[in-house]
Design a protein around this motif. Structure first.
Motif, PDB file in Angstrom:
ATOM      1  N   THR A  80       0.855  -1.187   0.000  1.00  0.00           N
ATOM      2  CA  THR A  80       0.000   0.000   0.000  1.00  0.00           C
ATOM      3  C   THR A  80       0.892   1.238   0.000  1.00  0.00           C
ATOM      4  OG1 THR A  80      -0.150  -0.053   2.415  1.00  0.00           O
ATOM      5  CG2 THR A  80      -1.940  -1.093   1.169  1.00  0.00           C
ATOM      6  N   THR A  81       0.401   2.286  -0.612  1.00  0.00           N
ATOM      7  CA  THR A  81       1.196   3.518  -0.750  1.00  0.00           C
ATOM      8  C   THR A  81       0.318   4.721  -0.465  1.00  0.00           C
ATOM      9  OG1 THR A  81       2.377   2.439  -2.570  1.00  0.00           O
ATOM     10  CG2 THR A  81       2.741   4.790  -2.283  1.00  0.00           C
ATOM     11  N   ASP A  82       0.869   5.676   0.248  1.00  0.00           N
ATOM     12  CA  ASP A  82       0.183   6.962   0.328  1.00  0.00           C
ATOM     13  C   ASP A  82       1.126   8.049  -0.165  1.00  0.00           C
ATOM     14  OD1 ASP A  82       1.415   8.462   2.789  1.00  0.00           O
ATOM     15  OD2 ASP A  82       1.002   6.442   3.536  1.00  0.00           O
ATOM     16  N   VAL A  83       0.613   8.911  -1.033  1.00  0.00           N
ATOM     17  CA  VAL A  83       1.399   9.985  -1.641  1.00  0.00           C
ATOM     18  C   VAL A  83       0.849  11.327  -1.172  1.00  0.00           C
ATOM     19  CG1 VAL A  83       2.067  11.107  -3.801  1.00  0.00           C
ATOM     20  CG2 VAL A  83       1.988   8.611  -3.668  1.00  0.00           C
ATOM     21  N   GLY A  84       1.721  12.142  -0.632  1.00  0.00           N
ATOM     22  CA  GLY A  84       1.350  13.493  -0.228  1.00  0.00           C
ATOM     23  C   GLY A  84       2.427  14.460  -0.668  1.00  0.00           C
ATOM     24  N   TRP A  85       2.313  15.708  -0.234  1.00  0.00           N
ATOM     25  CA  TRP A  85       3.322  16.700  -0.597  1.00  0.00           C
ATOM     26  C   TRP A  85       3.468  17.728   0.509  1.00  0.00           C
ATOM     27  CZ3 TRP A  85      -0.524  15.013  -3.807  1.00  0.00           C
ATOM     28  CH2 TRP A  85      -1.754  15.693  -3.738  1.00  0.00           C
ATOM     29  N   LEU A  86       4.647  18.246   0.604  1.00  0.00           N
ATOM     30  CA  LEU A  86       4.971  19.294   1.569  1.00  0.00           C
ATOM     31  C   LEU A  86       5.830  20.317   0.843  1.00  0.00           C
ATOM     32  CD1 LEU A  86       4.987  20.389   4.492  1.00  0.00           C
ATOM     33  CD2 LEU A  86       7.044  19.010   4.884  1.00  0.00           C
ATOM     34  N   ILE A  87       5.298  21.517   0.655  1.00  0.00           N
ATOM     35  CA  ILE A  87       6.018  22.547  -0.091  1.00  0.00           C
ATOM     36  C   ILE A  87       6.829  23.381   0.895  1.00  0.00           C
ATOM     37  CG2 ILE A  87       5.804  24.629  -1.497  1.00  0.00           C
ATOM     38  CD1 ILE A  87       3.238  21.879  -1.762  1.00  0.00           C
ATOM     39  N   LYS A  88       8.152  23.289   0.783  1.00  0.00           N
ATOM     40  CA  LYS A  88       9.042  24.011   1.687  1.00  0.00           C
ATOM     41  C   LYS A  88       9.571  25.283   1.018  1.00  0.00           C
ATOM     42  CE  LYS A  88      10.616  19.821   4.068  1.00  0.00           C
ATOM     43  NZ  LYS A  88      11.792  18.984   4.420  1.00  0.00           N
ATOM     44  N   PRO A  89       9.929  26.275   1.814  1.00  0.00           N
ATOM     45  CA  PRO A  89      10.502  27.506   1.235  1.00  0.00           C
ATOM     46  C   PRO A  89      11.859  27.228   0.600  1.00  0.00           C
ATOM     47  CG  PRO A  89       9.783  27.854   3.520  1.00  0.00           C
ATOM     48  CD  PRO A  89       9.758  26.382   3.273  1.00  0.00           C
ATOM     49  N   LYS A  90      12.106  27.871  -0.523  1.00  0.00           N
ATOM     50  CA  LYS A  90      13.411  27.807  -1.174  1.00  0.00           C
ATOM     51  C   LYS A  90      14.185  29.091  -0.858  1.00  0.00           C
ATOM     52  CE  LYS A  90      14.440  25.029  -3.902  1.00  0.00           C
ATOM     53  NZ  LYS A  90      15.082  23.699  -3.837  1.00  0.00           N
ATOM     54  N   PRO A  91      15.516  29.032  -0.896  1.00  0.00           N
ATOM     55  CA  PRO A  91      16.307  30.232  -0.593  1.00  0.00           C
ATOM     56  C   PRO A  91      16.161  31.303  -1.666  1.00  0.00           C
ATOM     57  CG  PRO A  91      17.721  28.443  -1.344  1.00  0.00           C
ATOM     58  CD  PRO A  91      16.361  27.857  -1.167  1.00  0.00           C
ATOM     59  N   THR A  92      16.402  32.551  -1.270  1.00  0.00           N
ATOM     60  CA  THR A  92      16.306  33.676  -2.205  1.00  0.00           C
ATOM     61  C   THR A  92      17.685  34.269  -2.450  1.00  0.00           C
ATOM     62  OG1 THR A  92      15.965  35.288  -0.431  1.00  0.00           O
ATOM     63  CG2 THR A  92      14.009  34.233  -1.330  1.00  0.00           C
ATOM     64  N   ALA A  93      17.833  34.937  -3.594  1.00  0.00           N
ATOM     65  CA  ALA A  93      19.137  35.487  -3.965  1.00  0.00           C
ATOM     66  C   ALA A  93      19.481  36.735  -3.179  1.00  0.00           C
ATOM     67  CB  ALA A  93      19.151  35.802  -5.460  1.00  0.00           C
ATOM     68  N   ASN A  94      18.453  37.526  -2.860  1.00  0.00           N
ATOM     69  CA  ASN A  94      18.739  38.822  -2.229  1.00  0.00           C
ATOM     70  C   ASN A  94      18.786  38.745  -0.708  1.00  0.00           C
ATOM     71  OD1 ASN A  94      16.009  38.522  -1.631  1.00  0.00           O
ATOM     72  ND2 ASN A  94      15.375  39.848  -3.322  1.00  0.00           N
ATOM     73  N   GLN A  95      18.691  37.522  -0.173  1.00  0.00           N
ATOM     74  CA  GLN A  95      18.788  37.290   1.268  1.00  0.00           C
ATOM     75  C   GLN A  95      17.727  38.044   2.058  1.00  0.00           C
ATOM     76  OE1 GLN A  95      23.212  38.180   1.255  1.00  0.00           O
ATOM     77  NE2 GLN A  95      23.238  36.370   2.548  1.00  0.00           N
ATOM     78  N   LYS A  96      16.633  38.394   1.402  1.00  0.00           N
ATOM     79  CA  LYS A  96      15.526  39.042   2.095  1.00  0.00           C
ATOM     80  C   LYS A  96      14.788  38.016   2.946  1.00  0.00           C
ATOM     81  CE  LYS A  96      15.947  43.183   0.311  1.00  0.00           C
ATOM     82  NZ  LYS A  96      16.217  44.376   1.133  1.00  0.00           N
ATOM     83  N   GLU A  97      14.269  38.485   4.069  1.00  0.00           N
ATOM     84  CA  GLU A  97      13.498  37.599   4.935  1.00  0.00           C
ATOM     85  C   GLU A  97      12.217  37.177   4.228  1.00  0.00           C
ATOM     86  OE1 GLU A  97      14.038  36.291   8.050  1.00  0.00           O
ATOM     87  OE2 GLU A  97      16.087  36.992   7.751  1.00  0.00           O
ATOM     88  N   PRO A  98      11.835  35.910   4.331  1.00  0.00           N
ATOM     89  CA  PRO A  98      10.573  35.466   3.722  1.00  0.00           C
ATOM     90  C   PRO A  98       9.400  36.268   4.257  1.00  0.00           C
ATOM     91  CG  PRO A  98      11.875  33.589   4.484  1.00  0.00           C
ATOM     92  CD  PRO A  98      12.548  34.816   5.017  1.00  0.00           C
ATOM     93  N   LEU A  99       8.398  36.452   3.434  1.00  0.00           N
ATOM     94  CA  LEU A  99       7.194  37.144   3.880  1.00  0.00           C
ATOM     95  C   LEU A  99       6.428  36.270   4.861  1.00  0.00           C
ATOM     96  CD1 LEU A  99       5.636  38.754   0.673  1.00  0.00           C
ATOM     97  CD2 LEU A  99       6.803  39.900   2.541  1.00  0.00           C
ATOM     98  N   PRO A 100       5.869  36.859   5.892  1.00  0.00           N
ATOM     99  CA  PRO A 100       5.031  36.057   6.799  1.00  0.00           C
ATOM    100  C   PRO A 100       3.882  35.408   6.033  1.00  0.00           C
ATOM    101  CG  PRO A 100       5.504  38.223   7.741  1.00  0.00           C
ATOM    102  CD  PRO A 100       5.995  38.255   6.330  1.00  0.00           C
ATOM    103  N   GLY A 101       3.699  34.124   6.247  1.00  0.00           N
ATOM    104  CA  GLY A 101       2.595  33.418   5.618  1.00  0.00           C
ATOM    105  C   GLY A 101       2.831  33.006   4.185  1.00  0.00           C
ATOM    106  N   VAL A 102       4.073  33.157   3.674  1.00  0.00           N
ATOM    107  CA  VAL A 102       4.365  32.828   2.276  1.00  0.00           C
ATOM    108  C   VAL A 102       5.617  31.957   2.221  1.00  0.00           C
ATOM    109  CG1 VAL A 102       4.892  33.704  -0.026  1.00  0.00           C
ATOM    110  CG2 VAL A 102       3.373  35.006   1.473  1.00  0.00           C
ATOM    111  N   ALA A 103       5.500  30.766   1.641  1.00  0.00           N
ATOM    112  CA  ALA A 103       6.659  29.883   1.517  1.00  0.00           C
ATOM    113  C   ALA A 103       7.532  30.266   0.330  1.00  0.00           C
ATOM    114  CB  ALA A 103       6.203  28.427   1.383  1.00  0.00           C
ATOM    115  N   ASN A 104       6.921  30.445  -0.843  1.00  0.00           N
ATOM    116  CA  ASN A 104       7.684  30.726  -2.066  1.00  0.00           C
ATOM    117  C   ASN A 104       6.996  31.803  -2.896  1.00  0.00           C
ATOM    118  OD1 ASN A 104       9.849  28.471  -2.128  1.00  0.00           O
ATOM    119  ND2 ASN A 104       7.948  27.353  -1.730  1.00  0.00           N
TER     120      ASN A 104
END
Length: 365
Positions: A80-104
């Protein structure tokens, strides 16, 4: 034979899984780190797969591929298999802090106007939602905001929280904010570049985005100071270029790609609009704007042609009435193309090395 000796070998199961390829990236699930766990109970095996991009329409296909592969291992009775997903934040070039509530944050851009960038943005956002992601749109085209009309919420105003923060408008499951919500249709924005850049940063930063996997920025056309300011001051994790096969559009699309490269933002791929026209009377297909341009530019810049869309009356009609193709006719060929493009874009972001942070060297001289 003891129960221990008749149980499947976990190492053999992992080896079998190393031959299962993810349909979007072409890489095997083991190499991608997508095998979250393997449970063996007697002769029964359960495999947990967690992808880094939303893939609701591929779920059954991946589950079957995993089951077939693991079934070849000795002593396996059931899989049996279960498939899901988890979207993680990726790094940015300008080293700006991620926006609150936004992964990418993904910028959707074009070198010139009139190539269907806003229509592509809204349908990609809706396609990502259909695939299982939480998505928002920032309409960054201050001079010609179109997302409110395309989403059918042109007369709505954002609610203000704490005197300065705004709640995004939700339409068709997409969170959106736009200057179009703050001015009337008859109000021209007669602003210089710095004023526009400031307004965009406020729209972006003062909106209370709610747990977004992706925020798509519908960029203004061109590669001027507004675009560069956004690319340098916003924590962008990737970009998509929209073009038509026409030579002049391709020329401007190249400038868009070069702009993102100069600010070290990964280009996730190219979307080719108006690739073909099919006559509604006789069915004759014609490349009225040229042929193969999107593929050539993707090849020249070592990126991906995410997909090609036809010049079709329904695409224009549906966004004009505020019900874009992906929600107006989810099972149509056009909607399925948008979903393939969205999945591939998200998968490319997952496996991208991330934005390249420039190394600053200080000389003692």
């Amino acid at each position: 034979m003891s129960s221990a000796s008749s149980s499947p070998d976990v190492a053999a199961i992992h080896k079998a899984l190393s031959f299962v390829k993810d349909p979007c990236t072409g890489q095997n699930l083991e190499a991608l780190g997508a095998i979250a766990g393997v449970e063996v109970t007697g002769a029964d095996v359960k495999v947990h797969v967690i992808l880094g991009y939303p893939a609701l329409s591929l779920k059954a296909q991946i589950e079957e591929l995993v089951c077939v592969a693991v079934s070849t291992v000795d002593d396996v009775a059931t899989v049996t298999t279960d498939v899901g997903w988890l979207i993680k934040p990726k790094p940015t070039a300008n080293q700006k802090e991620p926006l609150p509530g936004v992964a990418n944050i993904v910028a959707v851009a074009s070198g010139k106007g009139g190539v269907g960038k806003s229509t592509t943005t809204v349908n990609l956002a809706l396609a990502l939602v259909a695939e299982g992601a939480t998505v928002g749109i920032l309409d960054a085209d201050i001079y010609g905001p179109s997302q409110p009309q395309m989403l059918g919420v042109g007369n709505v105003r954002p609610q203000i929280r704490g005197q300065k923060h705004m709640e995004p408008i939700t339409a068709h499951g997409v969170q959106v904010n736009s200057m179009g919500f703050l001015v009337t249709e008859q109000t021209p924005m007669i602003w210089r570049g710095p004023m526009v850049s400031g307004a965009l940063q406020q729209l972006l930063g003062l909106t209370i985005w709610q747990d977004l996997d992706y925020l798509l920025i519908d960029m203004p056309p061109g590669t001027g100071d507004i675009q560069l300011t956004l690319a340098q001051s916003v924590p962008v994790t990737g970009s998509v270029i929209v073009t038509t096969p026409q030579d002049i559009a391709l020329l401007d699309a190249k400038k868009g790609i070069e702009m993102f490269r100069k600010v070290n933002v990964p280009v996730l791929g190219v979307v080719e609009n108006m690739a073909t026209h099919i006559c509604s009377n006789c069915g004759h297909e014609e490349h009225i704007f040229g042929e193969g341009g999107g593929e050539r530019i993707a090849r020249d810049y070592q990126t991906t042609l995410l997909g090609s869309l036809p010049l079709d009356l329904s695409i224009r009609e549906q966004v004009d009435v505020g019900v874009p193709s992906v929600v107006a006719d989810p099972e149509s060929d056009i909607s399925q193309t948008y979903r393939r493009i969205a999945r591939q874009m998200a998968a490319n972001l997952w496996v991208a090395q991330g934005a390249v942070v420039p190394v600053i060297e200080v000389d003692e001289d």
